[in-house]
Design a protein around this motif. Structure first.
Motif, PDB file in Angstrom:
ATOM      1  N   ALA A   1     -98.024  19.057 -25.045  1.00 43.37           N
ATOM      2  CA  ALA A   1     -98.976  19.935 -24.370  1.00 43.37           C
ATOM      3  C   ALA A   1     -98.890  21.355 -24.934  1.00 43.37           C
ATOM      4  N   GLY A   2     -97.668  21.818 -25.217  1.00 45.85           N
ATOM      5  CA  GLY A   2     -97.498  23.151 -25.790  1.00 45.85           C
ATOM      6  C   GLY A   2     -98.161  23.279 -27.143  1.00 45.85           C
ATOM      7  N   GLU A   3     -98.024  22.243 -27.978  1.00 45.15           N
ATOM      8  CA  GLU A   3     -98.668  22.262 -29.291  1.00 45.15           C
ATOM      9  C   GLU A   3    -100.186  22.265 -29.153  1.00 45.15           C
ATOM     10  N   ALA A   4    -100.713  21.469 -28.224  1.00 42.52           N
ATOM     11  CA  ALA A   4    -102.165  21.420 -28.015  1.00 42.52           C
ATOM     12  C   ALA A   4    -102.695  22.775 -27.551  1.00 42.52           C
ATOM     13  N   LEU A   5    -102.005  23.411 -26.638  1.00 45.16           N
ATOM     14  CA  LEU A   5    -102.437  24.716 -26.154  1.00 45.16           C
ATOM     15  C   LEU A   5    -102.367  25.767 -27.262  1.00 45.16           C
ATOM     16  N   ALA A   6    -101.356  25.661 -28.126  1.00 50.66           N
ATOM     17  CA  ALA A   6    -101.254  26.601 -29.245  1.00 50.66           C
ATOM     18  C   ALA A   6    -102.472  26.487 -30.159  1.00 50.66           C
ATOM     19  N   VAL A   7    -102.918  25.250 -30.418  1.00 49.43           N
ATOM     20  CA  VAL A   7    -104.109  25.044 -31.251  1.00 49.43           C
ATOM     21  C   VAL A   7    -105.339  25.628 -30.561  1.00 49.43           C
ATOM     22  N   ILE A   8    -105.448  25.409 -29.257  1.00 48.39           N
ATOM     23  CA  ILE A   8    -106.594  25.929 -28.502  1.00 48.39           C
ATOM     24  C   ILE A   8    -106.638  27.451 -28.570  1.00 48.39           C
ATOM     25  N   PHE A   9    -105.486  28.091 -28.380  1.00 49.81           N
ATOM     26  CA  PHE A   9    -105.445  29.552 -28.453  1.00 49.81           C
ATOM     27  C   PHE A   9    -105.718  30.029 -29.881  1.00 49.81           C
ATOM     28  N   GLU A  10    -105.219  29.304 -30.885  1.00 50.02           N
ATOM     29  CA  GLU A  10    -105.454  29.697 -32.273  1.00 50.02           C
ATOM     30  C   GLU A  10    -106.939  29.630 -32.616  1.00 50.02           C
TER      31      GLU A  10
ATOM     32  N   LEU B   1     -89.972  25.517 -30.035  1.00 49.30           N
ATOM     33  CA  LEU B   1     -91.428  25.418 -30.020  1.00 49.30           C
ATOM     34  C   LEU B   1     -92.037  26.496 -29.140  1.00 49.30           C
ATOM     35  N   PHE B   2     -91.538  26.618 -27.916  1.00 47.46           N
ATOM     36  CA  PHE B   2     -92.167  27.545 -26.978  1.00 47.46           C
ATOM     37  C   PHE B   2     -91.850  29.005 -27.301  1.00 47.46           C
ATOM     38  N   LYS B   3     -90.772  29.252 -28.032  1.00 41.87           N
ATOM     39  CA  LYS B   3     -90.558  30.604 -28.551  1.00 41.87           C
ATOM     40  C   LYS B   3     -91.646  30.961 -29.554  1.00 41.87           C
ATOM     41  N   ASP B   4     -91.989  29.986 -30.411  1.00 46.86           N
ATOM     42  CA  ASP B   4     -93.063  30.207 -31.380  1.00 46.86           C
ATOM     43  C   ASP B   4     -94.404  30.384 -30.685  1.00 46.86           C
ATOM     44  N   VAL B   5     -94.663  29.558 -29.654  1.00 50.31           N
ATOM     45  CA  VAL B   5     -95.915  29.680 -28.915  1.00 50.31           C
ATOM     46  C   VAL B   5     -95.991  31.037 -28.209  1.00 50.31           C
ATOM     47  N   LEU B   6     -94.875  31.449 -27.612  1.00 44.93           N
ATOM     48  CA  LEU B   6     -94.836  32.737 -26.911  1.00 44.93           C
ATOM     49  C   LEU B   6     -95.100  33.893 -27.872  1.00 44.93           C
ATOM     50  N   GLU B   7     -94.461  33.861 -29.039  1.00 44.24           N
ATOM     51  CA  GLU B   7     -94.671  34.918 -30.032  1.00 44.24           C
ATOM     52  C   GLU B   7     -96.123  34.951 -30.478  1.00 44.24           C
ATOM     53  N   PHE B   8     -96.742  33.760 -30.579  1.00 46.91           N
ATOM     54  CA  PHE B   8     -98.144  33.703 -30.979  1.00 46.91           C
ATOM     55  C   PHE B   8     -99.054  34.273 -29.885  1.00 46.91           C
TER      56      PHE B   8
ATOM     57  N   LEU C   1     -92.055  22.622 -52.801  1.00 51.68           N
ATOM     58  CA  LEU C   1     -92.131  23.245 -51.477  1.00 51.68           C
ATOM     59  C   LEU C   1     -93.510  23.054 -50.859  1.00 51.68           C
ATOM     60  N   LEU C   2     -93.538  22.490 -49.649  1.00 46.95           N
ATOM     61  CA  LEU C   2     -94.777  22.371 -48.879  1.00 46.95           C
ATOM     62  C   LEU C   2     -94.713  23.388 -47.742  1.00 46.95           C
ATOM     63  N   GLN C   3     -95.713  24.244 -47.634  1.00 49.53           N
ATOM     64  CA  GLN C   3     -95.693  25.318 -46.656  1.00 49.53           C
ATOM     65  C   GLN C   3     -96.895  25.244 -45.716  1.00 49.53           C
ATOM     66  N   THR C   4     -96.691  25.661 -44.486  1.00 46.72           N
ATOM     67  CA  THR C   4     -97.791  25.786 -43.524  1.00 46.72           C
ATOM     68  C   THR C   4     -97.760  27.189 -42.934  1.00 46.72           C
ATOM     69  N   SER C   5     -98.923  27.701 -42.563  1.00 46.86           N
ATOM     70  CA  SER C   5     -99.004  29.063 -42.036  1.00 46.86           C
ATOM     71  C   SER C   5     -99.900  29.165 -40.803  1.00 46.86           C
ATOM     72  N   SER C   6    -100.219  28.031 -40.191  1.00 48.59           N
ATOM     73  CA  SER C   6    -101.046  28.042 -38.976  1.00 48.59           C
ATOM     74  C   SER C   6    -100.618  26.898 -38.067  1.00 48.59           C
ATOM     75  N   TRP C   7    -100.979  27.003 -36.794  1.00 52.14           N
ATOM     76  CA  TRP C   7    -100.676  25.928 -35.852  1.00 52.14           C
ATOM     77  C   TRP C   7    -101.410  24.647 -36.236  1.00 52.14           C
ATOM     78  N   SER C   8    -102.649  24.770 -36.683  1.00 50.22           N
ATOM     79  CA  SER C   8    -103.427  23.578 -37.049  1.00 50.22           C
ATOM     80  C   SER C   8    -102.754  22.805 -38.174  1.00 50.22           C
TER      81      SER C   8
END
Length: 444
Positions: free
Chosen positions: A250-259, A325-332, A349-356
Motif C-alpha cells: 500500500a505504501g508503494e502504491a501511494l508513493a506512485v499516486i503522489f509521484e 520504505l516508509f522513510k523514503d516515502v516520508l522524505e518524498f 549498474l542498473l539505476q532507478t530514480s523514480s518511484w515508478s
C-alpha cells in the motif's frame, strides 16, 4: 497405453513441419558431431527437451503437465535466446496449451501455466504476438480468479495479467480494464445474491502490487475521481492493517499516486467542480476538504510506520524493510525527493530514480526470480524500459548483430558457424595459445 501413444503422435503432428526440420537438423548435427562444440550439443539437447515438454502438455495426467511447465519455465529463465528461437516455432501451440491448463488444471498447474504465459510475453516483447497473448488470455484469466481461493494461484494469475498487459497493451483503456479486474478482487461489485468473501492478506498484497505496477504506465488524469477516492481511501486503510506485506504494498502504491500528482489533481478537480448551485458548491468544498484531510492522515500514517517498533514475533528483516520504505516515502512526501537506487547485474549498474521505475523493477525482479539477471542482460525490451545497456563481450562482435544475424550465425550450415567450428577445434589443439590471438589468426 494405446491412447497415450495416440496423444503423443497427435502432439507431434500439430507441428509436423517444425518437428521434421528439427529431426533433419538433429541428423546433420549428429553426423558431424566431431566438429561441433560441446556447448552446441548441449543447446541442441535443450531444444529437444523443450519440444518434449510442449508435447507433454497434451498428456492427460496433471502431474506430467505440471513437470513439463516447470521445464519450460526453467528454459525461458536460463536461456533467453533459445527461448526466442523456440517461440518462433511453437508460439501458438505453447500459448493455447497453457490456456487449456488454466481452464482445466489444478491450482498448481494454473500457477505454473500463468507464469509461463507471463514469461512468454516478456520473451516475445511488444508486437503482434504480445497482442495475441493479451487478447486470448484475458477471459481465461478472469474466469480462473473465480475458481477456488488458493492465494498462490491467485497471485500468479495477477502477475500474469499485469505482465501481459504491460507488454501487450497498446492503449490506456486496456490497462485500465486489467486494473479494474484486479481491483474487483478486493472491492467486488455486490448484487442482491452475492456474498462478499474477505480476501486474505496474501491476495490483498498481490492485488495492490499488480495494480501499482500497471498504474506506473498510466496517466493519472485518465482515471475517474471516484476511482481515485476509492483507491486512495482503501490504500490508506491498509496502512493500519496488521499484515506488514500489505502495508508495504500500500505504501508503494501511494508513493506512485503522489509521484503522479494524482491526489493533487483529484483535489483540484473536486474543488473546481460545481454547476453554480449552492448544493453543488457545498459538495465540492466537502470533497476538497476530505481529500486534504486524507492527505494529512496518510502523512501521519507514513511517519508512524517509518519509526515503528518491532512487536512480538516480528521478523527483524521485514521490520527494517518497512521502516526503510516508509522513510523514503516520508522524505518524498515532505521534501519531494524520489529514492535513487542502483544494483549490479553481471558487473553492470542498473539505476532507478523514480518511484515508478522502482516499483516496475521490484515487480519484474520478483516475477522473473532466478531469470531476472539473464533477462536484463539479454532482453532488449526490459533494457529499454530501464535504460540499461550491459557491456557485451561476445566472440566475433556478436553484440553488434541483429537477432536475425545471430540466428544465421548459429545455423550449423552457415559459413560463419563453420568458421567458428574450425576456430573451436583449433582452440582445443592449441590450448596454450591465447584466445584473442587465435581469433586474429583465424579471422576472415
Amino acid at each position: 497405453m494405446g491412447k497415450r501413444k495416440t496423444q503423443r503422435k497427435n502432439a507431434t503432428m500439430l507441428d509436423s513441419d517444425d518437428d521434421n526440420s528439427s529431426v533433419s537438423s538433429s541428423s546433420t548435427m549428429r553426423s558431424d558431431r566431431m566438429s561441433v562444440s560441446a556447448s552446441e550439443e548441449a543447446e541442441f539437447n535443450k531444444d529437444s527437451l523443450l519440444d518434449e515438454a510442449v508435447d507433454a502438455l497434451y498428456e492427460k495426467r496433471g502431474s506430467t503437465r505440471e513437470k513439463a511447465l516447470a521445464v519450460i519455465i526453467e528454459a525461458f529463465n536460463s536461456n533467453l535466446q533459445q527461448g526466442q528461437q523456440f517461440v518462433e516455432r511453437k508460439f501458438a501451440t505453447l500459448l493455447h496449451q497453457c490456456l487449456n491448463s488454466i481452464k482445466k488444471g489444478s491450482s498448481k498447474e494454473i500457477t505454473l501455466a500463468s507464469h509461463t504465459i507471463g514469461l512468454l510475453a516478456l520473451t516475445v516483447g511488444p508486437g503482434d504476438n504480445a497482442r495475441e497473448i493479451l487478447e486470448e488470455s484475458m477471459i481465461p484469466l478472469s474466469q480462473a480468479f473465480k475458481s477456488g481461493s488458493d492465494p498462490s494461484k491467485t497471485a500468479s494469475l495477477l502477475e500474469c495479467m499485469a505482465v501481459i498487459t504491460f507488454v501487450g497493451g497498446n492503449d490506456p483503456e486496456e490497462t485500465e480494464k486489467s486494473m479494474q479486474i484486479m481491483w474487483q478482487l478486493v472491492h467486488p461489485k455486490l448484487g442482491s445474491n452475492v456474498v462478499a468473501v474477505k480476501p486474505s492478506a496474501a491476495v490483498i498484497t498481490a492485488v495492490v502490487s499488480a495494480w501499482s505496477f500497471l498504474l506506473t504506465t498510466m496517466d493519472g488524469w485518465r482515471l475517474s475521481p471516484k476511482l481515485w477516492q476509492e483507491s486512495i481511501t482503501y490504500l490508506s486503510s491498509l496502512l493500519d492493517k496488521d499484515d506488514r506485506s500489505a502495508r508495504i504494498a500500500a505504501g508503494e502504491a501511494l508513493a506512485v499516486i503522489f509521484e503522479m500528482g494524482s491526489l493533487e489533481k483529484f483535489a483540484a478537480e473536486t474543488k473546481g467542480f460545481s454547476d453554480g448551485s449552492v448544493s453543488e458548491g457545498n459538495k465540492s468544498k466537502e470533497g476538497f476538504s476530505y481529500i486534504q484531510g486524507l492527505k494529512g492522515k496518510i502523512l501521519n500514517q507514513v511517519r508512524d510506520l517509518s519509526v515503528e517498533a518491532g512487536g512480538k514475533g516480528s521478523a527483524k528483516k521485514d521490520l527494517n524493510n518497512q521502516r526503510n520504505l516508509f522513510k523514503d516515502v516520508l522524505e518524498f512526501l515532505e521534501d519531494g525527493y524520489s529514492p535513487n537506487t542502483s544494483m549490479k547485474i553481471g558487473g553492470d549498474l542498473l539505476q532507478t530514480s523514480s518511484w515508478s521505475q522502482l516499483i516496475q523493477l521490484n515487480f519484474l525482479r520478483c516475477f522473473l526470480a532466478g531469470g531476472f539477471t539473464k533477462h536484463m542482460q539479454e532482453n532488449e525490451f526490459l533494457q529499454g524500459i530501464f535504460g540499461f545497456t550491459p557491456n557485451k563481450r561476445n566472440l566475433l562482435g556478436s553484440e553488434h548483430m541483429s537477432y536475425g544475424e545471430k540466428r544465421m550465425y548459429k545455423s550449423p550450415n552457415s559459413a560463419l558457424n563453420k568458421a567458428r567450428t574450425q576456430l573451436l577445434n583449433k582452440q582445443r589443439m592449441l590450448s596454450a595459445v591465447r584466445v584473442s590471438d587465435l581469433c586474429l589468426q583465424t579471422d576472415y
